[in-house]
Design an enzyme around this catalytic site. Sequence first.
Site, mmCIF file in Angstrom:
data_model
loop_
_atom_site.group_PDB
_atom_site.id
_atom_site.type_symbol
_atom_site.label_atom_id
_atom_site.label_comp_id
_atom_site.label_asym_id
_atom_site.label_seq_id
_atom_site.Cartn_x
_atom_site.Cartn_y
_atom_site.Cartn_z
ATOM 1 N N HIS A 53 0.863 -1.058 -0.089
ATOM 2 C CA HIS A 53 -0.027 -0.176 -0.131
ATOM 3 C C HIS A 53 1.012 1.122 0.014
ATOM 4 O O HIS A 53 2.226 1.092 0.598
ATOM 5 C CB HIS A 53 -0.987 -0.005 1.339
ATOM 6 N N GLU A 55 0.981 4.018 1.475
ATOM 7 C CA GLU A 55 1.339 4.613 3.183
ATOM 8 C C GLU A 55 2.453 3.738 3.124
ATOM 9 O O GLU A 55 3.516 4.203 4.036
ATOM 10 C CB GLU A 55 0.182 4.395 4.010
ATOM 11 N N CYS A 83 -6.656 2.036 5.534
ATOM 12 C CA CYS A 83 -7.062 0.945 6.051
ATOM 13 C C CYS A 83 -6.487 0.501 7.329
ATOM 14 O O CYS A 83 -5.679 1.145 7.867
ATOM 15 C CB CYS A 83 -6.888 -0.136 4.856
ATOM 16 N N CYS A 86 -2.880 0.091 7.255
ATOM 17 C CA CYS A 86 -2.116 1.309 7.441
ATOM 18 C C CYS A 86 -2.274 2.264 8.337
ATOM 19 O O CYS A 86 -1.239 2.691 8.737
ATOM 20 C CB CYS A 86 -2.250 2.103 6.063
#
Length: 149
Positions: A53, A55, A83, A86
Site C-alpha cells: 500500500h 502508505e 485501511c 496502514c
Amino acid sequence: MTHEYLMQEALLLARLALDDGDVPVGAVVVDPDGAVIGRGRNTRERDGDPTGHAEIVAIREAALVRGEWRLEGCTLVVTLEPCTMCAGAIVASRIERLVFGAFDDKAGAVGSLWDVVRDRRLNHRPEVVSGVLADESASLLRDFFAGHR
C-alpha cells in the site's frame, strides 16, 4: 509547504500506480523541516505484495532515510483514507500528523468504518486532517474502478 501542495505530489504518485494496473493511491512522508523523506504508491499488483500500500511504501522509505523506525514529528499525506493495516503502521511509526484526501466507505480506518488512529487505548494518536483535495482523489479512484467494471 501546504497540505494541498503535498497532496498534489501524492496525486502524481497515485497516477503512477495506474501504470502497474494498481489502485491509484499515493503517499508522501514529510519530516519536521518540510523535506519529503518518503514517497509511495500502491505496488500490490507490480510486486505481488499484499502489503504494497502507498502508505506502507512511503513509511518504509522514510524510516530508511531517517535510519530509525520512529517517525516522530513527521507528516504522512495520502490520497485515500488509510485501511486498518496502514492505520496500524501510522500509529506504530509514531507519525505526528496524518493528512488524507478521499474517505473510503469500504475499508477506511480513520473514521469511515473504524477509527484506529484515534483509539484512546493506543499509546500514540496522530493529529488527523481529512478531505484535502478529496474531489481530485475520489475522481481518480472513480475513473479507475469504472474502467474495471
